[in-house]
Design an enzyme around this catalytic site. Structure first.
Site, PDB file in Angstrom:
ATOM      1  N   HIS A 132       0.812  -1.218   0.000  1.00 11.85           N
ATOM      2  CA  HIS A 132       0.000   0.000   0.000  1.00 11.85           C
ATOM      3  C   HIS A 132       0.849   1.273   0.000  1.00 11.85           C
ATOM      4  O   HIS A 132       0.354   2.350  -0.295  1.00 11.85           O
ATOM      5  CB  HIS A 132      -0.993  -0.007   1.163  1.00 11.85           C
ATOM      6  CG  HIS A 132      -0.416   0.289   2.508  1.00 11.85           C
ATOM      7  ND1 HIS A 132      -0.109  -0.695   3.426  1.00 11.85           N
ATOM      8  CD2 HIS A 132      -0.097   1.454   3.123  1.00 11.85           C
ATOM      9  CE1 HIS A 132       0.359  -0.145   4.532  1.00 11.85           C
ATOM     10  NE2 HIS A 132       0.383   1.165   4.367  1.00 11.85           N
ATOM     11  N   ASP A 162       0.088  -7.616   1.442  1.00 10.47           N
ATOM     12  CA  ASP A 162       0.470  -6.208   1.593  1.00 10.47           C
ATOM     13  C   ASP A 162       1.989  -6.051   1.644  1.00 10.47           C
ATOM     14  O   ASP A 162       2.516  -5.258   2.426  1.00 10.47           O
ATOM     15  CB  ASP A 162      -0.168  -5.577   2.836  1.00 10.47           C
ATOM     16  CG  ASP A 162      -0.050  -4.055   2.840  1.00 10.47           C
ATOM     17  OD1 ASP A 162       0.064  -3.475   1.743  1.00 10.47           O
ATOM     18  OD2 ASP A 162      -0.049  -3.451   3.935  1.00 10.47           O
ATOM     19  N   SER A 238       4.655   2.579   7.973  1.00 11.21           N
ATOM     20  CA  SER A 238       4.358   1.408   7.156  1.00 11.21           C
ATOM     21  C   SER A 238       5.542   1.039   6.276  1.00 11.21           C
ATOM     22  O   SER A 238       6.109   1.888   5.590  1.00 11.21           O
ATOM     23  CB  SER A 238       3.138   1.664   6.274  1.00 11.21           C
ATOM     24  OG  SER A 238       1.962   1.653   7.024  1.00 11.21           O
ATOM     25  N   LEU A 295      -7.309 -25.046  -0.739  1.00 13.41           N
ATOM     26  CA  LEU A 295      -8.110 -26.248  -0.486  1.00 13.41           C
ATOM     27  C   LEU A 295      -9.435 -26.215  -1.228  1.00 13.41           C
ATOM     28  O   LEU A 295      -9.884 -27.219  -1.774  1.00 13.41           O
ATOM     29  CB  LEU A 295      -8.392 -26.382   1.010  1.00 13.41           C
ATOM     30  CG  LEU A 295      -7.382 -27.111   1.884  1.00 13.41           C
ATOM     31  CD1 LEU A 295      -7.786 -26.986   3.344  1.00 13.41           C
ATOM     32  CD2 LEU A 295      -7.294 -28.569   1.473  1.00 13.41           C
TER      33      LEU A 295
END
Length: 504
Positions: A132, A162, A238, A295
């Site tokens: 991001h 992310d 971040s 799965l």
């Protein structure tokens, strides 16, 4: 010369030498003092050098300067610029209304600048950061702690985790070694290093508050296994580093919870574990994308009420609420209602752990699931499919107004039910082969309401018995009596088990 004269001579000689020595010592001290004063005046850094070893007083560490000195140079500031148009906000973005102050400027063409952080993890300039931070950026600049700047290119980016991998040109860059995040313990001391709010590199300290966290942010295709920390993290952190006291990278700072949108730290921050980061990074470098196993089931965690209803000894594992036709699980014989307790011998504590373990396994790999079916344990081998991001799933409540078909009020559960008619089936997009009864109304405060059953839900089973019509419902309710019932619900294309304790 007699002995008496010789002794006097020796005494005077020795006394003289002593006085000379004392004078020289004082002179030397004075010279040393003056030299020290001069040195301090001309070289103040000599008294302010960073320690190279931990400072410990009475067995207690009083400084993390040695760790910061070792790790901070590898943490960089990232500036991501978008040329304009539709763009996602990234940490530290200029506010949306910023350019409204300048009406003469064509707002739709103004470049948007966002700030974040990154970590150099290889000496060749390979950088880990958040997806991001660099999403939709046209130009990415990396600034080192020594103020040198480099243009960066994107090697690969992975929205589900992310994470993104960048590369700057050069060699012998400072870098951090990746630690083993599986060995991190709740209570371990960690440092968060990054570029909060674009003010420059900042270091904060805290502990690991929890592991295996999900934040609920992002869409259903995201994979989350966060380390939670109380080390203050703010916008702009971040993509930065979460390091342990060994100076190893154990996490990539990614998200915070705050009291308000755009708010600051309240001591709840989340970092992507280094082990997940390494897996994603290696695949992005090698393949340009991340290959994940799948799965093909819907699962839900088993709480105490479910465990009691299913007659399990403990509330652990996950229950399969749906098996997609033709999926890896379907081909292997997994059935709805199966309880998965282990994957490759490792205990499945919750659905998030199972999902992440499967995703971390490459497609076409065979895994072994330990399953409880009809109160008997068995092992089933499954060859995984490849995970693909699906379109947004419908989960909104549907308008099911209709006057056709019979309905029934059930005081035990607080539900008004009706068979599936063609009109209802079309409105709720229920496949023709699905048999069940539709919830038309839910009485406020009823047992069904308290358990989250809503209008538009389709009840497929009661106590593991299919209910295709209202008579099946009445029969199942009579058999159950006053015991807690296990309902299988279909909602927006997804299925889930719900336990409901009926009114007496």
């Amino acid at each position: 010369m007699n002995k008496k004269i010789m002794n006097r001579f020796n005494g005077r000689y020795i006394l003289g030498l002593t006085l000379v020595s004392v004078i020289l010592i004082f002179a030397g001290c004075g010279a040393y003092w003056n030299a020290s004063k001069n040195s301090s005046a001309t070289n103040p850094k000599a008294l302010n050098e960073k320690p190279s070893t931990p400072i410990v007083v009475d067995g207690v560490r009083t400084s993390y300067a040695d760790i910061v000195e070792k790790t901070a140079p590898a943490v960089v500031q990232i500036t991501a610029i978008s040329s304009g148009g539709k763009s996602k906000k990234v940490d530290g973005n200029i506010p949306e209304d910023f350019f409204e102050q300048f009406p003469s400027m064509p707002q739709e063409h103004q470049p948007r600048r966002g700030f974040g952080s990154g970590v150099i993890v290889k000496n060749d300039g390979t950088i880990l950061t958040n997806h991001h931070v660099i999403d939709e950026a046209d130009k990415i600049t990396v600034e080192m702690s020594d103020n040198k700047s480099y243009a960066a290119k994107v090697i690969g980016s992975d929205p589900p985790s992310d994470l993104a991998v960048l590369k700057i040109e050069g060699e012998n860059f400072p870098f951090l070694n990746l630690g083993d995040s599986d060995q991190v313990r709740i209570g371990d001391i960690v440092l968060a290093i990054g570029n909060p709010l674009g003010i420059g590199q900042t270091v904060t300290s805290g502990i690991i508050s929890a592991k295996g966290r999900r934040t609920g942010l992002g869409d259903g295709s995201s994979f989350q296994d966060f380390l939670q920390t109380d080390a203050p993290i703010n916008q702009g952190n971040s993509g930065g580093a979460l390091v342990n006291v060994k100076g190893e990278l154990v996490g990539i700072n990614s998200q915070i919870l705050s009291n308000s949108a755009g708010g600051g730290s309240i001591g709840i921050g989340f970092a992507i574990p280094s082990n997940m980061s390494k897996t994603v990074m290696d695949q992005l470098i090698e393949f340009g994308k991340v290959q994940r196993g799948m799965l093909g089931v819907n699962i839900q965690d088993i709480n105490s009420e479910l465990a009691k209803t299913l007659e399990l000894n403990e509330a652990s594992g996950v229950i399969v609420s749906n098996v997609r036709e033709g999926s890896a699980a379907d081909k292997a014989g997994i059935k709805r209602g199966d309880i998965i307790t282990k994957i490759n011998g490792e205990i499945v504590e919750d659905g998030n752990l199972l999902r992440n373990k499967v995703a971390a396994t490459k497609p076409e790999t065979q895994i072994t699931l330990t399953v409880i079916r009809d109160k008997k344990e068995q092992e089933i081998k499954v060859t995984l499919d490849e995970f693909k991001i699906e379109g947004a799933k419908e989960g909104q409540e549907k308008d099911t107004k209709t006057d056709e078909g019979k309905s029934t009020q059930n005081g035990k559960l607080g539900l008004s039910l009706q068979p599936i008619t063609p009109e209802i089936g079309k409105a709720l997009k229920i496949p023709a082969e699905v048999k069940g009864v539709v919830v038309m109304e839910v009485e406020s405060g009823s047992p069904a309401d308290e358990q989250g059953i809503i209008k538009g839900d389709v009840i497929l089973e009661i106590n593991r018995q299919s209910v295709a019509n209202l008579e099946d419902v009445r029969s199942a309710l009579e058999k159950s009596g006053d015991k807690t019932m296990l309902l299988l619900i279909s909602r927006g294309g997804q299925t889930l088990f719900v336990t409901v304790k009926p009114n007496n």
